[in-house]
Design a protein around this motif. Structure first.
Motif, mmCIF file in Angstrom:
data_model
loop_
_atom_site.group_PDB
_atom_site.id
_atom_site.type_symbol
_atom_site.label_atom_id
_atom_site.label_comp_id
_atom_site.label_asym_id
_atom_site.label_seq_id
_atom_site.Cartn_x
_atom_site.Cartn_y
_atom_site.Cartn_z
ATOM 1 N N SER A 1 0.836 -1.194 0.000
ATOM 2 C CA SER A 1 0.000 0.000 0.000
ATOM 3 C C SER A 1 0.871 1.243 0.000
ATOM 4 N N PRO A 2 0.543 2.256 -0.819
ATOM 5 C CA PRO A 2 1.343 3.486 -0.813
ATOM 6 C C PRO A 2 1.461 4.087 0.567
ATOM 7 N N ALA A 3 0.384 3.991 1.355
ATOM 8 C CA ALA A 3 0.432 4.559 2.704
ATOM 9 C C ALA A 3 1.432 3.828 3.570
ATOM 10 N N ALA A 4 1.567 2.482 3.324
ATOM 11 C CA ALA A 4 2.490 1.702 4.142
ATOM 12 C C ALA A 4 3.930 2.056 3.850
ATOM 13 N N ALA A 5 4.200 2.576 2.638
ATOM 14 C CA ALA A 5 5.567 2.900 2.258
ATOM 15 C C ALA A 5 5.995 4.270 2.754
ATOM 16 N N VAL A 6 5.049 5.060 3.230
ATOM 17 C CA VAL A 6 5.375 6.398 3.708
ATOM 18 C C VAL A 6 5.854 6.305 5.155
ATOM 19 N N PRO A 7 7.087 6.714 5.444
ATOM 20 C CA PRO A 7 7.578 6.617 6.817
ATOM 21 C C PRO A 7 6.811 7.549 7.743
ATOM 22 N N PRO B 1 17.911 11.006 12.497
ATOM 23 C CA PRO B 1 18.931 11.744 11.743
ATOM 24 C C PRO B 1 19.735 10.848 10.808
ATOM 25 N N SER B 2 19.970 9.604 11.207
ATOM 26 C CA SER B 2 20.730 8.691 10.344
ATOM 27 C C SER B 2 19.981 8.397 9.055
ATOM 28 N N ARG B 3 18.675 8.128 9.180
ATOM 29 C CA ARG B 3 17.903 7.824 7.977
ATOM 30 C C ARG B 3 17.702 9.074 7.122
ATOM 31 N N ALA B 4 17.558 10.221 7.750
ATOM 32 C CA ALA B 4 17.454 11.458 6.976
ATOM 33 C C ALA B 4 18.746 11.703 6.202
ATOM 34 N N LEU C 1 18.232 5.960 -2.933
ATOM 35 C CA LEU C 1 18.095 4.510 -3.075
ATOM 36 C C LEU C 1 18.506 3.801 -1.791
ATOM 37 N N LEU C 2 19.578 4.276 -1.164
ATOM 38 C CA LEU C 2 20.004 3.688 0.103
ATOM 39 C C LEU C 2 18.895 3.811 1.140
ATOM 40 N N TYR C 3 18.252 4.977 1.173
ATOM 41 C CA TYR C 3 17.138 5.184 2.100
ATOM 42 C C TYR C 3 16.021 4.178 1.826
ATOM 43 N N ARG C 4 15.689 4.009 0.555
ATOM 44 C CA ARG C 4 14.613 3.073 0.217
ATOM 45 C C ARG C 4 14.959 1.651 0.653
ATOM 46 N N LEU C 5 16.192 1.227 0.382
ATOM 47 C CA LEU C 5 16.577 -0.141 0.721
ATOM 48 C C LEU C 5 16.514 -0.379 2.225
ATOM 49 N N PRO D 1 17.951 -6.753 4.967
ATOM 50 C CA PRO D 1 18.813 -7.022 6.127
ATOM 51 C C PRO D 1 20.257 -6.629 5.842
ATOM 52 N N GLU D 2 20.930 -6.132 6.866
ATOM 53 C CA GLU D 2 22.331 -5.748 6.740
ATOM 54 C C GLU D 2 23.161 -6.552 7.732
#
Length: 229
Positions: free
Chosen positions: A19-25, A30-33, A41-45, A52-53
């Motif tokens: 769902s588009p709503a589910a993809a909206v954080p 600060p790290s993710r920003a 792309l890194l943010y999306r992944l 997993p990392e």
């Protein structure tokens, strides 16, 4: 002639079924920003796809050193010595390993057996970082108001800004705030030199919204290169 077989419609991909709503954080650290500003792309992944990392020695060392610098202030001022701090490293590693057993795989030989020599060298590297911190600050003269302080604020858009402040100092005479952030990794490359400053201003914004006071000083402490800014 028979009726042609009905061809089933192709199934949408997993990404399309989200769902588009589910993809909206709904919250942002600060790290993710910083991830988004550096590479969307890194943010999306990391945030949307949540790939997993694998744990890293550097990040794990940073977690252990942060824990030592936080808990050192539990001791009376006169007992906050470099020797005491170094002696805490192994204990904080054990505490972290118990909470996250998968980290033990960082120090295994090729055949999967434990590698005591690798672990010992890694613990020594963490102790060196702790030692260098004492050349930057004198914990016997500091009484932090907060350590590992969780802060969050909700913007008018509904987005929550959140994060952990390593240390918050408050001047007794004036009430001025000083935000202190520890960085145990390497000094940032020139193209990323503004990233640590962004994280500090991120915390300053959240604290201002929470307390109505703009921090007087933002201090970055970097034991890895024995410097502050």
């Amino acid at each position: 002639m028979g009726t042609p077989a009905e061809i089933p419609a192709p199934r949408p991909s997993a990404a399309a079924r989200v769902s588009p709503a589910a993809a909206v954080p709904v919250s942002l650290s600060p790290s993710r920003a910083a991830d988004f500003m550096r590479c969307p792309l890194l943010y999306r992944l990391r945030v949307i796809d949540r790939l997993p990392e694998k744990p890293s020695e550097a990040a794990t060392r940073g977690t252990v050193v942060h824990a030592v610098l936080e808990r050192l202030f539990d001791a009376p001022a006169a007992e906050r010595t470099a020797q005491r701090a170094r002696s805490m490293v192994a204990g904080e590693w054990e505490r972290l390993r118990t909470a996250r057993p998968e980290l033990a795989s960082l120090f295994t030989a090729a055949e999967g057996a434990a590698d005591p020599a690798a672990l010992a060298a890694w613990l020594e590297s963490a102790e060196r970082l702790v030692d260098r911190w004492f050349s930057l600050e004198d914990p016997t003269r500091l009484e932090p108001a907060e350590r590992e302080l969780y802060v969050e604020t909700v913007l008018e858009s509904g987005l929550t800004l959140r994060g952990y402040v390593d240390r918050l100092d408050i001047a007794p005479a004036t009430g001025d705030l000083r935000v202190v952030d520890y960085k145990t990794g390497k000094a940032p490359r020139p193209e990323y030199k503004d990233e640590p400053l962004f994280q500090m201003t991120f915390y300053a914004l959240v604290l201002w919204r929470l307390r109505g006071v703009v921090p007087r000083r933002l201090q970055l402490v970097v034991p890895g290169r024995a410097g502050t800014c």
